[in-house]
Write a protein that holds these residues in place. Structure first.
Motif, short mmCIF file in Angstrom:
data_model
loop_
_atom_site.label_atom_id
_atom_site.label_comp_id
_atom_site.label_asym_id
_atom_site.label_seq_id
_atom_site.Cartn_x
_atom_site.Cartn_y
_atom_site.Cartn_z
N ALA A 228 0.84 -1.19 0.00
CA ALA A 228 0.00 0.00 0.00
C ALA A 228 0.88 1.25 0.00
O ALA A 228 2.05 1.22 0.37
N VAL A 229 0.28 2.37 -0.42
CA VAL A 229 1.01 3.64 -0.52
C VAL A 229 0.24 4.70 0.28
O VAL A 229 -0.99 4.78 0.20
N ARG A 230 0.97 5.50 1.04
CA ARG A 230 0.35 6.54 1.88
C ARG A 230 0.20 7.82 1.08
O ARG A 230 1.17 8.33 0.49
N LEU A 231 -1.03 8.34 1.03
CA LEU A 231 -1.33 9.55 0.26
C LEU A 231 -2.08 10.55 1.11
O LEU A 231 -2.91 10.16 1.95
N PRO A 232 -1.86 11.84 0.89
CA PRO A 232 -2.65 12.86 1.60
C PRO A 232 -4.04 12.99 0.99
O PRO A 232 -4.20 12.92 -0.23
N VAL A 233 -5.03 13.18 1.85
CA VAL A 233 -6.41 13.36 1.39
C VAL A 233 -7.00 14.56 2.13
O VAL A 233 -6.99 14.58 3.37
N ARG A 234 -7.50 15.51 1.37
CA ARG A 234 -8.12 16.68 1.98
C ARG A 234 -9.64 16.56 1.87
O ARG A 234 -10.19 16.43 0.78
N VAL A 235 -10.30 16.54 3.01
CA VAL A 235 -11.76 16.49 3.07
C VAL A 235 -12.23 17.73 3.80
O VAL A 235 -11.92 17.91 4.98
N SER A 238 -9.84 19.94 6.33
CA SER A 238 -8.80 19.18 7.01
C SER A 238 -8.13 18.20 6.06
O SER A 238 -8.74 17.72 5.10
N GLU A 239 -6.87 17.91 6.36
CA GLU A 239 -6.10 16.98 5.54
C GLU A 239 -5.56 15.86 6.41
O GLU A 239 -5.08 16.09 7.51
N SER A 240 -5.66 14.62 5.90
CA SER A 240 -5.12 13.47 6.60
C SER A 240 -4.36 12.61 5.60
O SER A 240 -4.46 12.82 4.39
N ALA A 241 -3.60 11.67 6.12
CA ALA A 241 -2.87 10.73 5.27
C ALA A 241 -3.46 9.34 5.46
O ALA A 241 -3.69 8.91 6.59
N GLU A 242 -3.73 8.67 4.35
CA GLU A 242 -4.32 7.34 4.40
C GLU A 242 -3.53 6.39 3.53
O GLU A 242 -2.85 6.80 2.59
N TYR A 243 -3.61 5.09 3.85
CA TYR A 243 -2.95 4.07 3.04
C TYR A 243 -3.91 3.58 1.96
O TYR A 243 -5.05 3.21 2.24
N PHE A 244 -3.40 3.57 0.72
CA PHE A 244 -4.23 3.21 -0.42
C PHE A 244 -3.68 1.99 -1.15
O PHE A 244 -2.48 1.74 -1.18
N GLY A 245 -4.63 1.24 -1.73
CA GLY A 245 -4.30 0.11 -2.57
C GLY A 245 -5.01 0.22 -3.91
O GLY A 245 -5.57 1.27 -4.25
N ASP A 246 -5.01 -0.85 -4.64
CA ASP A 246 -5.50 -0.88 -6.01
C ASP A 246 -6.86 -0.23 -6.18
O ASP A 246 -7.80 -0.49 -5.43
N GLY A 247 -6.97 0.61 -7.20
CA GLY A 247 -8.20 1.34 -7.44
C GLY A 247 -9.37 0.49 -7.88
O GLY A 247 -10.52 0.95 -7.87
#
Length: 430
Positions: A228-235, A238-247
């Motif tokens: 998995a890859v950690r990406l920033p997400v702004r909602v 506020s902004e947080s970092a989440e771990y993402f996998g295959d779309g």
């Protein structure tokens, strides 16, 4: 072959190209994405043919797809096209060169040490981890190490060119999808000059952001196989970092992002047949399925089922919209969208059976531990067979399948052909 297909399609010199925004949706599937490259190769050839007689720079430079949406390996192909949107023919030629000369070592560590550090250790901890007090500190993150993919993407993708393509009007948007292990949301990350405000619903959301290699690595992180890859997400604010996998995971409506980004017609390229009945050669239907067989089945469900379901849903919406007046369509936010779907005419896992031996020996040995013997492991292997012996076969299949539908492709590009077949897809998207 192209000339005969063009004649069947009624191609004429100097056919004008349609100007309505077109979207290209490239779905995932690991090494199976080589099929997409064959389709794009045929489209580039057909595009050259329909623009015959014009200034060569016009035919070479025209980009027929202003909106590109990619998932998993399709996200990588989409990004490569987007970064060279000022020259579609050159972009396709680059993709063909990469995929025709692929080796697994360009995507993941295929040497003995690399496989032992990830796959072998992973399997050992699954079986003996309860005995090892240090197992939590030793646990690997994936079956394979895809570090080599970073170097390949750096050579293929120039995000500076992407920004220029947007600014010069060659492209409207590039979107890639990923699934958050942290929040469970399916996220569409899109790079565009405008904020399109894609709706958030059913655990789906969109993020308007400059794209990076990390977004591509996240979208292509096949579950269990790649990390998995950690990406920033702004909602909101506020902004947080989440771990993402295959779309492809939790992807309910793969066509939807292109529509909300403004596409009025879409070309969808799948990475598997829309329905694959029957038992593969070499698989004993009476035997209990191996881990490799179960894993391959799970990946096929992730990568293939969403498209078939989305097409069925769009066809149903089309029938409903046909009964409504234009005013009613506007009130219900229904918009007619022309679609063309090109998917393999043959089972790609069946083709993979003949090329299992092309896998590097350490990887092949790892898959055999999981029970990948001939047909029982073909489905799983078909996602990992980044070897030219296999990818060239898929490119040729995609090329042939597309030329067989050259009249549909010409209509998509120009709006000109003879009477449409009764089953020509015309869909409406909400």
């Amino acid at each position: 072959m192209l000339e005969a297909a063009s004649q069947r399609a009624g191609v004429r010199d100097r056919l004008p190209l349609r100007t309505t925004p077109a979207g290209l949706i490239l779905l995932g599937g690991g090494a199976r994405a080589a099929y997409q490259v064959g389709v794009l190769k045929a489209i580039a050839a057909i595009l050259r043919d329909v623009r015959r007689g014009l200034d060569p720079s016009i035919a070479r430079g025209h980009n027929p797809f202003q909106i590109l949406v990619g998932t998993s390996a399709g996200a990588i192909n989409a990004a490569a096209l987007a970064c060279r949107a000022d020259n579609f023919q050159e972009a396709v030629a680059q993709l063909v060169h990469v995929w025709e000369n692929f080796h697994a070592a360009q995507v993941y560590r295929a040497d003995v040490l690399g496989v032992v550090r990830t796959g072998a250790r992973w399997l050992t901890l699954l079986s003996l981890g309860w005995m090892l007090r240090r197992s939590l500190r030793l646990r690997p993150r994936s079956l394979l190490d895809n570090t080599p993919l970073v170097a390949l993407l750096q050579a293929m993708i120039d995000f500076g060119r992407l920004q220029r393509a947007l600014e010069h009007g060659h492209l409207r948007a590039l979107a890639v999808t990923a699934s958050s292990y942290t929040s469970g949301r399916h996220v569409t990350f899109y790079h565009a000059l405008n904020d399109y405000q894609l709706p958030a619903k059913l655990q789906r959301m969109a993020v308007h952001t400059p794209l990076s290699l990390d977004h591509l690595l996240a979208s292509a992180a096949i579950p269990f196989v790649f990390p998995a890859v950690r990406l920033p997400v702004r909602v909101g604010g506020s902004e947080s970092a989440e771990y993402f996998g295959d779309g492809a995971m939790r992807q309910v409506a793969p066509i939807s992002p292109a529509i909300y980004l403004g596409a009025e017609r879409v070309l969808v390229i799948g990475a598997g047949q829309l329905g694959q009945p029957g038992v593969l050669a070499g698989v004993d239907p009476r035997a209990y399925p191996s881990l490799a067989q179960i894993a391959g089945h799970a990946l096929s469900s992730i990568f293939l089922d969403a498209l078939a379901t989305d097409i069925e849903r769009l066809e149903k919406m089309n029938r409903i919209a046909a009964m409504l007046s234009p005013a009613q369509q506007r009130a219900l936010n229904l918009r007619p969208v022309e679609s063309l779907v090109i998917a393999p005419s043959q089972r790609l896992d069946a083709l993979a059976i003949d090329y299992l031996g092309a896998l590097p020996t350490p990887v092949r040995a790892l898959l055999e531990v999981l029970g990948a013997h001939r047909g029982s492991g073909a489905s799983l292997a078909s996602y990992l067979l980044f070897e030219s012996a296999y990818t060239r076969v898929l490119i040729d299949l995609g090329y042939a399948d597309t030329l067989a539908r050259a009249d549909d492709v010409v209509y998509f590009l120009t709006g000109s052909r003879g009477p449409a077949p009764a089953d020509a897809p015309r869909v409406v998207v909400v």
